[in-house]
Design a protein around this motif. Sequence first.
Motif, short mmCIF file in Angstrom:
data_model
loop_
_atom_site.label_atom_id
_atom_site.label_comp_id
_atom_site.label_asym_id
_atom_site.label_seq_id
_atom_site.Cartn_x
_atom_site.Cartn_y
_atom_site.Cartn_z
N MET A 165 39.57 48.85 29.10
CA MET A 165 40.84 48.54 29.79
C MET A 165 41.08 47.04 29.75
N LEU A 166 42.28 46.64 29.29
CA LEU A 166 42.62 45.22 29.13
C LEU A 166 43.76 44.83 30.07
N TYR A 167 43.64 43.64 30.62
CA TYR A 167 44.67 43.09 31.51
C TYR A 167 45.00 41.68 31.04
N GLY A 168 46.22 41.21 31.31
CA GLY A 168 46.55 39.81 31.06
C GLY A 168 45.83 38.94 32.08
N ALA A 169 45.36 37.78 31.64
CA ALA A 169 44.73 36.85 32.60
C ALA A 169 45.84 36.02 33.26
N THR A 170 46.74 36.74 33.92
CA THR A 170 47.86 36.13 34.61
C THR A 170 47.52 36.13 36.10
N ILE A 171 48.41 35.63 36.91
CA ILE A 171 48.13 35.64 38.36
C ILE A 171 47.90 37.09 38.81
N GLN A 172 48.74 37.99 38.30
CA GLN A 172 48.63 39.40 38.70
C GLN A 172 47.36 40.06 38.14
N GLY A 173 47.13 39.85 36.84
CA GLY A 173 45.96 40.46 36.20
C GLY A 173 44.66 39.94 36.79
N ARG A 174 44.65 38.65 37.14
CA ARG A 174 43.43 38.06 37.71
C ARG A 174 43.18 38.55 39.13
N ASP A 175 44.20 39.08 39.76
CA ASP A 175 44.05 39.63 41.10
C ASP A 175 43.65 41.11 41.00
N LEU A 176 44.32 41.81 40.10
CA LEU A 176 44.14 43.27 40.00
C LEU A 176 42.80 43.66 39.37
N ALA A 177 42.48 43.05 38.23
CA ALA A 177 41.31 43.50 37.46
C ALA A 177 40.00 43.39 38.27
N PRO A 178 39.74 42.28 38.97
CA PRO A 178 38.49 42.22 39.75
C PRO A 178 38.44 43.27 40.85
N ARG A 179 39.60 43.55 41.44
CA ARG A 179 39.66 44.55 42.51
C ARG A 179 39.29 45.93 41.95
N VAL A 180 39.86 46.25 40.80
CA VAL A 180 39.56 47.54 40.17
C VAL A 180 38.08 47.58 39.78
N ALA A 181 37.59 46.46 39.20
CA ALA A 181 36.20 46.41 38.75
C ALA A 181 35.24 46.61 39.92
N SER A 182 35.52 45.96 41.05
CA SER A 182 34.58 46.08 42.16
C SER A 182 34.66 47.48 42.77
N THR A 183 35.84 48.08 42.78
CA THR A 183 35.95 49.44 43.34
C THR A 183 35.21 50.44 42.45
N LEU A 184 35.37 50.26 41.13
CA LEU A 184 34.74 51.21 40.20
C LEU A 184 33.28 50.87 39.91
N TYR A 185 32.87 49.68 40.39
CA TYR A 185 31.50 49.24 40.20
C TYR A 185 31.19 49.05 38.71
N VAL A 186 32.12 48.39 38.04
CA VAL A 186 31.93 48.08 36.61
C VAL A 186 32.09 46.57 36.41
N GLY A 187 31.70 46.09 35.23
CA GLY A 187 31.81 44.67 34.95
C GLY A 187 33.22 44.29 34.51
N LEU A 188 33.46 42.98 34.45
CA LEU A 188 34.75 42.47 34.00
C LEU A 188 34.51 41.12 33.34
N THR A 189 35.00 40.98 32.11
CA THR A 189 34.86 39.68 31.43
C THR A 189 36.22 38.98 31.48
N ALA A 190 36.25 37.83 32.12
CA ALA A 190 37.53 37.14 32.32
C ALA A 190 37.82 36.18 31.17
N ASP A 191 39.12 36.03 30.88
CA ASP A 191 39.59 35.00 29.94
C ASP A 191 38.97 35.13 28.55
N CYS A 192 38.96 36.34 28.02
CA CYS A 192 38.40 36.53 26.67
C CYS A 192 39.32 35.85 25.65
N THR A 193 38.72 35.29 24.62
CA THR A 193 39.54 34.68 23.56
C THR A 193 39.47 35.51 22.28
N ALA A 194 38.55 36.45 22.22
CA ALA A 194 38.49 37.35 21.06
C ALA A 194 37.89 38.68 21.51
#
Length: 399
Positions: A165-194
Motif C-alpha cells: 500500500m502506497l501513500y503520498g508523503a504529503t501532510i495527509q499521507g504522513r498523518d494517515l499512513a502511520p495511523r494505519v500502520a500502528s493499528t494494523l501492527y505493520v511497518g511503514l517506510t517513509a519518504d521512499c525515493t525508489a
Amino acid sequence: MIEVSKKCIGCNKCVPVCPFAAINMIDKKATMNEACTLCGVCVQVCPVQAITITREEASARDLSGYKGVWVYVELSETGDKTHPKKIKQVTFELLSAGRKLADELGEDLCAVLLTDKNHGYEKELGEYGADKVYMVEHDELFEYNTDIFSSVIVGLVTSHKPSIMLYGATIQGRDLAPRVASTLYVGLTADCTALAIKDGLLLQSRPAFGGNIMADILAPRSRPQMSTVRPNVMKLAEPVHGRAAVVVRESARLDKSLRRVKVLERKIDHGAGTARIENANVIVSGGRGMKTKEKFKQLEEISKLLGGVVGASRAAVDLGFKEKTHQVGQSGTTVSPKLYLCFGISGAVQHIVGMKASDVIVAVNKDPNAPIFNVARYGIVGDVNEIVPKLVEALKKGK
Ligand code: FAD
Ligand code: SF4
Ligand code: SF4
C-alpha cells in the motif's frame, strides 16, 4: 485475539464505530462476534481501555493471501463549486510507480478512494493505470479526518488483504499512513525515493543517515508492505485515454463519535511557498553564496521575469534569506520543475535529492569543483554578484 475486560462499563461507544458490525451488547458488556477482523477501531474509542487485541507473532501469520498493490487517492480542494475536489498529482505518480510493481508481481493495481461524493474520479485513475478502484462514498468523508479515514482504510485492508500500500508523503499521507500502520501492527517506510520488487517483496529505498547513504528496506514478515513517497519523486506515466478501471463500491459504517477532531475554521495562506514550489515550472533558488537577504531578493526579480517561484537551500533558510516553506531538499520540498536555476548553492546531497528530477538545471557557483555542477546541464563558474544583475538586465531586454 480480542478480549473485553471487566473494566467494561457498558457505555456502548464501541458498537457504532465497528466497521464490521462485530460488537453486540450482552448483559451490558461488549461482546465481539466472529465478524471481528481485529481492525482495532473499537480500541481507540473505549474510554476505559477495556478492549485488548493480542496479535499473532508476525512470523506466524500466513501472508500468502495478501495480493495486489494499493494506492491511496488523495483529493485536494479546487475552490470550484461544481467540482470542489480533484485528485492530487502525487496519486498519479504513485499509480505510475505502482503499475510497474503490479505488473512485475502479476497482480492488480488498485486505487482506494474515500469521498463524500464521487465526481467520476475513476476515469482518471483508470487512465493512470488502476485496474480497480475501491470506492467508499459516505457523508462523513466530506473532509480528511485521521480517525474516520484510518478506520475506513483499516477496514478495507483487513477485508481485502493487499500486499503493498502506497501513500503520498504529503501532510495527509504522513498523518494517515502511520495511523494505519500502528493499528494494523505493520511497518511503514517513509519518504521512499525508489520502489522495486525483489524476490516478490517490495524493495523500499530511502536516504538514511542525513542522506549520506541509501537504505534498502524489506518487510518480509508483515502485510501490507507500506510506504510513503514524496510528490515529484516518481516519474509520471503517460495516461492511456479511455483505459477504464473497475469500480468496487464498498460501504462503511461510520459514526460521528469516531471523529475526535473538529475543524472549526479554515484559513488558506495563498502566499505559502510549499504549495507553489511543489507545482512550479520554473524555480529560481539561492544559497549561502547569495551572502545577504538584500542580495537574495534579486532572485525574486529573476523569478518574476521568468514567471517562476523562488526556492532556497537550507543554509539560506537558516540565515533568514527566505521562509522555510520555500526550502528545497530532503527536509524541505521535493520539486521537479522544467527549469531549476540555482545561485550560490554548493550541491549538498540533501539539496540534490530534492531537485535532481528537474528537467533542466542551471547552476552558478564561483567554485568550479562545487558538486552542484555534477547534476547541472548548464554550469556557469562565476560570481553571483556579477552574473545575477547581468541576467536581470538580459531578461528585461527579452534576450
Ligand atoms: P554552502 O554549502 O555553504 O554553499 C554555498 C556555495 O556558494 C558554495 O559552493 C560557494 O562556492 C558558493 N559561493 C559563495 N560565494 C559565491 C559567490 N559570490 N558567487 C557564486 N558562488 C558563491 N540542505 C538543503 O538545501 N535542503 C534540505 O532540505 C536539507 N536538509 C538537510 C537534512 C539533514 C538531515 C542535514 C544534515 C542537512 C540538510 N541540508 C539541507 C543541509 C545541507 O547539508 C547543506 O548544508 C546545505 O544544502 C548547504 O546550503 P548551501 O549550498 O546554500 O551552502
Ligand atoms: Fe469491530 Fe474492529 Fe473492534 Fe473487531 S477490532 S470489534 S472488527 S472495531
Ligand atoms: Fe465497554 Fe469500552 Fe465498549 Fe464502552 S467502549 S461498551 S466500556 S468495551
